[in-house]
Enzyme design. Structure first.
Site, PDB file in Angstrom:
ATOM      1  N   HIS A   1       0.803  -1.225   0.000  1.00  0.00           N
ATOM      2  CA  HIS A   1       0.000   0.000   0.000  1.00  0.00           C
ATOM      3  C   HIS A   1       0.834   1.273   0.000  1.00  0.00           C
ATOM      4  O   HIS A   1       0.289   2.361  -0.211  1.00  0.00           O
ATOM      5  CB  HIS A   1      -0.928   0.033   1.215  1.00  0.00           C
ATOM      6  CG  HIS A   1      -1.986  -1.015   1.220  1.00  0.00           C
ATOM      7  ND1 HIS A   1      -2.839  -1.223   0.154  1.00  0.00           N
ATOM      8  CD2 HIS A   1      -2.331  -1.926   2.170  1.00  0.00           C
ATOM      9  CE1 HIS A   1      -3.659  -2.214   0.449  1.00  0.00           C
ATOM     10  NE2 HIS A   1      -3.370  -2.664   1.662  1.00  0.00           N
TER      11      HIS A   1
ATOM     12  N   ASP B   1      -4.993 -12.713   4.393  1.00  0.00           N
ATOM     13  CA  ASP B   1      -6.191 -12.106   4.968  1.00  0.00           C
ATOM     14  C   ASP B   1      -7.464 -12.300   4.162  1.00  0.00           C
ATOM     15  O   ASP B   1      -8.503 -11.721   4.491  1.00  0.00           O
ATOM     16  CB  ASP B   1      -5.963 -10.620   5.245  1.00  0.00           C
ATOM     17  CG  ASP B   1      -5.287  -9.888   4.103  1.00  0.00           C
ATOM     18  OD1 ASP B   1      -5.024 -10.512   3.055  1.00  0.00           O
ATOM     19  OD2 ASP B   1      -4.994  -8.684   4.261  1.00  0.00           O
TER      20      ASP B   1
END
Length: 378
Positions: A128, A252
């Site tokens: 990110h 995740d």
């Protein structure tokens, strides 16, 4: 035999005891692998230099990270994504982040120099981080620094991201380069951070057509996820013909993860990891660099990343986990652990699952349709 990269300094990347991006995830997984007798033989890479980080990140941003490394937010920290709930500042932040960058960069150099074919970097995956902004638990973008190094050697790089969150930083840092293909399968940005990764995002300028996004509906089950993966990833790699595949292997998208809504199982991850190895063999002469990433339920992430390590390194998969390991961590976490490496067999009771499957199939078709008209320019 793959090369396994790890150093205890990776555990210094630590936002505090209540933060979900905890180094306990790696500590627990390393303990599990040791208990299983996995053939790790870890190689300890060096810390990335400031100059190496600057090949991707702007000077002002690096200065802010350095200034924050006494644990005190510098002026205008938030304009650079620092001192937020996701990226609180901590002592030695710059050195800790450069430590992770150094590992992924070392893996890229091993592959680029022909000294390794498969590399598992047991950290990093900070997808990110942007050129001038930290974001989503990510300070420096180790993946992009590594990709940049591979591109400097003239290698074509395919980046495949299976983290549940869109790999926005990597995409945006390379979206004008036709020598980098980015493919991200993630929960739709309409439901999940960072709110990007729509099928219409296909790159810019000369790189138009070399970013593919497959945003999946919340509550996507394993069969639908794997269908989307098979519909898009092999086709894209066949067209692009990379020299190296870089994979971000976030854990995740699992059904137990508290920060997202996809429903993968460890069995699905087993399939994904084996497919990445096979696709590297088919399209990149076996050259594959894997990193970690997200994953926030400790019992789950430790088993998924142990599974990743055993598959990449060629170790045996156990049916049950060692009792002493389970007892040690159950006492530390004050919680029971799954006694097997794989999840117990289960089914999901998801309303309108057939509609979700149809939506995901259409999304994967649209992802390819968006780029197909540009590929003849490659």
């Amino acid at each position: 035999m793959a090369t396994f990269l790890f150093h205890d300094r990776y555990l210094d990347y630590h936002f505090g005891p209540q933060h979900p991006f905890s180094p306990v995830r790696q500590e627990m997984t390393m303990d599990l692998l040791a208990a299983l007798g996995a053939p790790l033989n870890p190689v300890a890479p060096s810390v990335a230099t400031r100059e190496e980080v600057r090949r991707v990140h702007g000077e002002q941003f690096v200065e802010k990270v350095e200034a924050a490394s006494d644990g005190t937010p510098p002026p205008e920290a938030r304009a650079f994504g620092l001192d937020t709930g996701d990226v609180p500042v901590f002592e030695n932040m710059d050195a800790a982040a450069r430590g992770l960058v150094g590992g992924t960069l070392h893996g890229a150099r091993l592959i680029g120099d022909g000294d390794a074919t498969r590399v598992l970097q047991f950290g990093g995956g900070l997808h990110h981080a942007h050129r001038a902004r930290a974001s989503g638990f990510c300070v420096y973008n180790d993946l992009s620094v590594a990709i940049h190094a591979l591109r400097e050697q003239g290698l074509r790089v395919a980046y495949v991201d299976v983290d549940v969150h869109h790999g926005d930083g990597v995409q945006h840092l390379h979206d004008d380069d036709p020598g980098v293909l980015t493919v991200s399968l993630h929960e739709t940005g309409r439901a999940l951070f960072p709110g990007t990764g729509h099928v219409e995002e296909i790159g810019k300028g000369a790189g138009r057509g070399f970013s593919l996004n497959v945003p999946l509906a919340p509550y996507t089950e394993p069969d639908s996820y794997l269908d989307a993966f098979e519909h898009v990833v092999p086709h894209a790699l066949q067209h692009f013909q990379p020299d190296v595949i870089v994979a971000q292997c976030g854990a995740d998208a699992h059904f137990n993860d508290p920060l997202a809504d996809l429903l993968l199982t460890t069995q699905a991850y087993d399939t994904i990891f084996r497919r990445l190895l096979a696709l590297a063999d088919d399209h990149a002469e076996g050259r594959l660099l894997c990193t970690l990433g997200g994953g926030y339920q400790l019992d789950t992430v430790s088993r998924i990343w142990a599974l990743l390590a055993l598959i990449v390194l060629g170790g045996e998969l156990p049916d049950t986990l060692p009792n002493d390991y389970r007892e040690r961590w159950e006492a530390r976490l004050d919680a029971s652990l799954t006694p097997t490496l794989h999840d117990p067999e289960r089914t999901f009771d998801v309303p309108r699952q057939s509609s979700i499957e149809t939506q995901n199939r259409r999304t994967s078709e649209q992802a390819l349709e968006q780029v197909a008209s540009h590929w003849h320019y490659a």
